[in-house]
Scaffold this active site. Structure first.
Site, PDB file in Angstrom:
ATOM      1  N   TRP A 200     -18.278  -6.617  53.138  1.00  0.00           N
ATOM      2  CA  TRP A 200     -17.151  -7.503  52.863  1.00  0.00           C
ATOM      3  C   TRP A 200     -16.624  -7.433  51.451  1.00  0.00           C
ATOM      4  O   TRP A 200     -15.629  -8.068  51.117  1.00  0.00           O
ATOM      5  CB  TRP A 200     -17.482  -8.957  53.203  1.00  0.00           C
ATOM      6  N   ASN A 201     -17.286  -6.675  50.556  1.00  0.00           N
ATOM      7  CA  ASN A 201     -16.886  -6.792  49.147  1.00  0.00           C
ATOM      8  C   ASN A 201     -15.643  -5.982  48.787  1.00  0.00           C
ATOM      9  O   ASN A 201     -14.853  -6.406  47.955  1.00  0.00           O
ATOM     10  CB  ASN A 201     -18.067  -6.458  48.230  1.00  0.00           C
TER      11      ASN A 201
ATOM     12  N   GLU B 178     -24.519   3.792  52.863  1.00  0.00           N
ATOM     13  CA  GLU B 178     -24.171   3.307  51.516  1.00  0.00           C
ATOM     14  C   GLU B 178     -24.719   1.893  51.407  1.00  0.00           C
ATOM     15  O   GLU B 178     -24.108   0.944  51.912  1.00  0.00           O
ATOM     16  CB  GLU B 178     -22.645   3.285  51.345  1.00  0.00           C
TER      17      GLU B 178
ATOM     18  N   GLY C  21     -27.538  -1.159  49.361  1.00  0.00           N
ATOM     19  CA  GLY C  21     -27.565  -2.017  48.176  1.00  0.00           C
ATOM     20  C   GLY C  21     -28.270  -1.393  46.979  1.00  0.00           C
ATOM     21  O   GLY C  21     -28.746  -0.251  47.041  1.00  0.00           O
TER      22      GLY C  21
ATOM     23  N   CYS D  42     -21.824  -3.209  44.815  1.00  0.00           N
ATOM     24  CA  CYS D  42     -23.137  -2.635  45.136  1.00  0.00           C
ATOM     25  C   CYS D  42     -23.773  -1.906  43.963  1.00  0.00           C
ATOM     26  O   CYS D  42     -24.977  -1.937  43.781  1.00  0.00           O
ATOM     27  CB  CYS D  42     -23.010  -1.688  46.316  1.00  0.00           C
TER      28      CYS D  42
ATOM     29  N   GLU E 166     -20.302   9.677  49.777  1.00  0.00           N
ATOM     30  CA  GLU E 166     -18.873   9.520  50.035  1.00  0.00           C
ATOM     31  C   GLU E 166     -18.127  10.132  48.861  1.00  0.00           C
ATOM     32  O   GLU E 166     -18.675  10.307  47.768  1.00  0.00           O
ATOM     33  CB  GLU E 166     -18.512   8.035  50.177  1.00  0.00           C
TER      34      GLU E 166
HETATM   35  P1  NAD Z   1     -24.481  -6.512  55.756  1.00  0.00           P
HETATM   36  O1  NAD Z   1     -25.564  -5.498  55.760  1.00  0.00           O
HETATM   37  O2  NAD Z   1     -24.799  -7.904  56.071  1.00  0.00           O
HETATM   38  O3  NAD Z   1     -23.332  -6.075  56.788  1.00  0.00           O
HETATM   39  C1  NAD Z   1     -22.670  -4.842  56.691  1.00  0.00           C
HETATM   40  C2  NAD Z   1     -21.963  -4.538  57.994  1.00  0.00           C
HETATM   41  O4  NAD Z   1     -22.942  -4.225  59.008  1.00  0.00           O
HETATM   42  C3  NAD Z   1     -21.140  -5.697  58.559  1.00  0.00           C
HETATM   43  O5  NAD Z   1     -19.939  -5.174  59.097  1.00  0.00           O
HETATM   44  C4  NAD Z   1     -22.031  -6.249  59.662  1.00  0.00           C
HETATM   45  O6  NAD Z   1     -21.329  -6.896  60.690  1.00  0.00           O
HETATM   46  C5  NAD Z   1     -22.670  -4.981  60.182  1.00  0.00           C
HETATM   47  N1  NAD Z   1     -23.941  -5.153  60.892  1.00  0.00           N
HETATM   48  C6  NAD Z   1     -24.884  -6.115  60.711  1.00  0.00           C
HETATM   49  N2  NAD Z   1     -25.917  -5.901  61.541  1.00  0.00           N
HETATM   50  C7  NAD Z   1     -25.643  -4.787  62.253  1.00  0.00           C
HETATM   51  C8  NAD Z   1     -26.338  -4.068  63.277  1.00  0.00           C
HETATM   52  N3  NAD Z   1     -27.545  -4.446  63.710  1.00  0.00           N
HETATM   53  N4  NAD Z   1     -25.757  -2.954  63.793  1.00  0.00           N
HETATM   54  C9  NAD Z   1     -24.554  -2.538  63.339  1.00  0.00           C
HETATM   55  N5  NAD Z   1     -23.851  -3.198  62.394  1.00  0.00           N
HETATM   56  C10 NAD Z   1     -24.390  -4.306  61.853  1.00  0.00           C
HETATM   57  O7  NAD Z   1     -23.799  -6.352  54.316  1.00  0.00           O
HETATM   58  P2  NAD Z   1     -22.693  -7.297  53.653  1.00  0.00           P
HETATM   59  O8  NAD Z   1     -23.333  -8.589  53.323  1.00  0.00           O
HETATM   60  O9  NAD Z   1     -21.461  -7.256  54.460  1.00  0.00           O
HETATM   61  O10 NAD Z   1     -22.379  -6.487  52.300  1.00  0.00           O
HETATM   62  C11 NAD Z   1     -23.130  -6.585  51.145  1.00  0.00           C
HETATM   63  C12 NAD Z   1     -24.113  -5.434  51.060  1.00  0.00           C
HETATM   64  O11 NAD Z   1     -23.432  -4.194  51.123  1.00  0.00           O
HETATM   65  C13 NAD Z   1     -24.861  -5.411  49.754  1.00  0.00           C
HETATM   66  O12 NAD Z   1     -26.208  -5.117  49.980  1.00  0.00           O
HETATM   67  C14 NAD Z   1     -24.204  -4.282  48.989  1.00  0.00           C
HETATM   68  O13 NAD Z   1     -24.992  -3.690  48.006  1.00  0.00           O
HETATM   69  C15 NAD Z   1     -23.853  -3.338  50.080  1.00  0.00           C
HETATM   70  N6  NAD Z   1     -22.767  -2.448  49.659  1.00  0.00           N
HETATM   71  C16 NAD Z   1     -23.051  -1.125  49.423  1.00  0.00           C
HETATM   72  C17 NAD Z   1     -22.041  -0.275  48.997  1.00  0.00           C
HETATM   73  C18 NAD Z   1     -22.309   1.180  48.712  1.00  0.00           C
HETATM   74  O14 NAD Z   1     -21.367   1.952  48.687  1.00  0.00           O
HETATM   75  N7  NAD Z   1     -23.536   1.598  48.497  1.00  0.00           N
HETATM   76  C19 NAD Z   1     -20.743  -0.756  48.821  1.00  0.00           C
HETATM   77  C20 NAD Z   1     -20.494  -2.100  49.089  1.00  0.00           C
HETATM   78  C21 NAD Z   1     -21.523  -2.934  49.509  1.00  0.00           C
END
Ligand code: NAD
Length: 483
Positions: free
Chosen positions: A151-152, A249, A251, A283, A457
Site C-alpha cells: 500500500w505504500n 520485494e 521488507g 521499504c 525490479e
Molecule cells: P502485506 O505483506 O501485508 O501485503 C502485501 C500484499 O499481499 C497485499 O496486496 C495483500 O493483500 C497481499 N497478500 C496478503 N496475504 C496474501 C496471501 N496469502 N497470498 C497472496 N497475497 C497476499 O504488505 P503491506 O502491509 O501491504 O506493505 C508493507 C510491506 O511491504 C512492508 O513490509 C514493506 O517493507 C514492504 N514493501 C517492500 C517493497 C520492496 O520493493 N522491497 C516496497 C514496498 C513495500
C-alpha cells in the site's frame, strides 16, 4: 471528497463489477472519510481476469517489440500529461502529501513504462557456434504474470511490475493492496486508451485470499509480490507448488552508516529522507542509523532542529511536508513501537506522539542510544521513527549492520570514497548508496538479499525476471547414431 471509480475491477478492457464480493472501504487517512467503496473479486471475476489475460497474451507475445513499445511510451506520456489529477488521487488513496506524490509516485511509474519500452526491442538471444552445428537462443515471454502490491507506493508498484511484464510480451493480472486500491485502475484505463489490447493488464481487488487464488492458478507463470516478509514466505511457498517464477520485494531494516568525516548537513538530510519521506512508509528506509561517536552530538542536534521544523498537516496542502500514516491500524502499530522503544530504554530526542487529530498522524520521531537488541533496532516499523545507534570502528559497524535477517538496502556517508566502496562491498544488501540515500532511478536494479527478497525490479536486470531462454540446437549434417 469522493474518489469512487466506475467499478471495482478492470478486466478485458473494461470496468467490471460483482457486488457479491465482500466490501472494501477506501479511507482518506487524513480525515477518516470513506472516499470509495469497492468489492473484492469473486471467483467469477478472477476467472474472467485470468482467462482474458491468457487469451490476449498469446497474440501480444508474438507482436514485434517496437509495436508493443509504442503503446507503452504513449501511456507514459499520458501519465505525465495527467500527473496532477493522478497525484491527487494517489494522495487521497494513501495520505501522502501532494508535495511527494506529484514528483515521486506516478512520475516514477511513467519512467518505468518509458524505460522498458525503450529496452524491449533490443532484447535478443545469442548465437553459439559449435563447429558446423550451432545453437541460437530466444528470449521468450513467460506468459501470464500476477502482480501483488503493497500500500505504500501503489501506483509506482503497479507500473514497476506492468512495464517490464508488458514490454517483454507478457500479460499481467494485478491485485493492488486492499488498503490503496485506486491507482492501479487508472493505470489500466490509461493503458487501454494508449492502445493496449484488452486483457493484457487486468486489475482485480481483494485481500490476501484473492491474491492466494491468483498465485495458485495453473495458467499463471510468474508471481511478483511487493509486501512484507511473512506474506512473502506464504506467496513464495504457494508459487513453488506450481514451480512458478517469482520476484519477491519484501521488507527491510536497513543500516545507514555515518562516519565522523561525513558532510553533516548531507548526512542529516539523508537520514531524514530515509526515515521520514512518505511518513516513513518506505521499504528501503535506513531505519538503523549508525553514527560514529565523534559526530554523534552534532548529528543529533541538527537532526532534532530539522525534524522539529517538518511541516505536518493536510496532505492536500502543497506546503505540507508530511502527511498521516496510511491507516488507523498502521498508526496503532507505529505508536506501539514508540512505546516499546521508551520502555526498553531508548532516549527520545524528538517527536514520539500522535498528532494533528483527527487522522492517522504521528510526529517525526528520533530515538538515540538505541542498542542492537532493542525491538526498534530489529523489527520493521514502517512509520517515521528513526533509531540512532553509536559505533566506534569500521569493522564493528559492518558486523553490526549485517546482523539482521533482512538485506534490502544500506547506505554509507563518508568523505573517504575508498572507505565508502570498501564498506559497501561488505554490506549484505541488494541496493546500496554512497553519500546518497533512497534514490531508486528506474535505470538501476532494485531488490533485496537475504530475507528481503529474490529477483530484481528495474534496470536491465528485470529482463531476466520477465523472460525465459529457449535454446535451439541446429544440426547441419547427417545424424551419427551408434546403432
Ligand atoms: P502485506 O505483506 O501485508 O501485503 C502485501 C500484499 O499481499 C497485499 O496486496 C495483500 O493483500 C497481499 N497478500 C496478503 N496475504 C496474501 C496471501 N496469502 N497470498 C497472496 N497475497 C497476499 O504488505 P503491506 O502491509 O501491504 O506493505 C508493507 C510491506 O511491504 C512492508 O513490509 C514493506 O517493507 C514492504 N514493501 C517492500 C517493497 C520492496 O520493493 N522491497 C516496497 C514496498 C513495500
Amino acid at each position: 471528497m469522493k474518489a469512487q471509480p466506475e467499478a471495482s475491477h478492470f478486466v478485458d478492457g473494461r470496468y467490471l463489477e460483482d457486488a457479491a464480493g465482500a466490501e472494501i472501504e477506501v479511507i482518506f487517512p487524513a480525515t477518516g472519510e470513506v472516499i470509495a467503496r469497492l468489492h473484492e473479486a469473486t471467483p467469477a471475476v478472477i476467472e474472467a481476469a485470468l482467462a482474458s489475460a491468457a487469451r490476449a497474451q498469446a497474440e501480444w507475445g508474438r507482436m514485434r517489440p517496437v509495436e508493443r513499445s509504442r503503446i507503452l511510451r504513449r501511456a507514459a506520456d499520458m501519465i505525465r500529461d495527467r500527473n496532477e489529477a493522478l497525484s491527487l488521487l494517489e494522495t487521497l488513496d494513501t495520505g501522502k502529501p501532494l508535495q511527494e506524490t506529484t514528483v515521486a509516485d506516478w512520475p516514477s511509474g511513467a519512467d518505468a513504462l518509458e524505460f522498458f519500452a525503450g529496452l524491449a526491442p533490443s532484447v535478443t538471444g545469442e548465437t553459439i557456434p559449435l563447429g558446423q552445428d550451432f545453437v541460437y537462443t530466444l528470449r521468450e515471454p513467460l506468459g501470464v504474470c500476477v502482480g501483488i502490491g503493497a500500500w505504500n507506493y501503489p501506483s509506482q508498484i503497479a507500473c514497476w511490475k506492468a512495464a517490464p511484464a508488458l514490454a517483454l510480451g507478457n500479460a499481467m493480472v494485478f491485485k493492488p493492496s486492499e488498503v490503496t486500491p485506486l491507482g492501479a485502475l487508472k493505470l489500466a484505463e490509461i493503458l487501454i486508451e494508449a492502445g493496449l489490447p484488452a486483457g493484457l493488464f487486468n486489475v482485480v481487488q481483494g485481500r490476501g485470499a484473492v491474491g492466494g487464488a491468483l498465485v495458485t492458478d495453473p495458467r499463471v507463470a510468474k508471481v511478483s509480490l511487493t509486501g512484507s516478509v511473512p506474506t512473502g514466505r506464504k506467496v513464495y511457498a504457494a508459487a513453488a507448488e506450481g514451480v512458478r517464477h517469482v520476484t519477491m520485494e519484501l521488507g527491510g531494516k536497513s543500516p545507514l552508516v555515518i562516519f565522523d568525516d561525513a558532510d553533516l548537513e548531507s548526512a542529516v538530510g539523508a537520514a531524514m529522507l530515509g526515515n521520514f519521506y512518505s511518513a516513513g512508509q518506505v521499504c528501503s528506509n535506513g531505519t538503523r542509523v549508525f553514527v560514529q561517536r565523534g559526530l554523534k552530538d552534532r548529528f543529533l542536534k541538527r537532526l532534532a532542529e530539522r525534524s522539529e521544523a517538518i511541516r505536518m498537516g493536510d496532505p492536500l496542502d502543497p506546503e505540507t511536508q508530511m502527511g498521516p500514516l496510511v491507516s488507523q491500524a498502521q498508526l496503532d502499530k507505529v505508536l506501539g513501537y514508540i512505546g516499546k522503544a521508551k520502555a526498553e530504554g531508548a532516549r527520545l530526542v524528538c517527536g514520539g506522539e500522535a498528532s494533528v487529530s483527527p487522522g492517522c498522524y504521528v510526529q517525526p520521531t528520533v530515538f538515540a542510544d538505541v542498542t542492537d537488541g532493542m525491538t526498534l533496532a530489529c523489527e520493521e516499523v514502517f512509520g517515521p521513527v528513526m533509531a540512532v545507534l553509536d559505533f566506534d570502528t569500521e569493522e564493528e559497524v559492518i558486523a553490526r549492520a549485517n546482523g539482521t535477517d533482512f538485506g534490502l538496502a544500506a547506505g554509507v556517508f563518508t568523505a573517504d570514497l575508498a572507505r565508502g566502496h570498501r564498506v559497501v562491498a561488505q554490506l549484505q544488501a541488494g541496493t546500496c548508496w554512497i553519500n546518497a540515500y533512497n534514490l531508486t532511478p528506474v535505470e538501476s536494479p532494485f531488490g533485496g538479499s537475504k530475507m528481503s527478497g529474490v529477483g530484481r525490479e528495474n534496470g536491465k536486470a528485470a529482463i531476466e525476471h520477465y523472460t525465459q531462454v529457449k535454446s535451439v540446437y541446429v544440426g547441419m549434417g547427417p545424424v551419427d547414431a551408434p546403432y
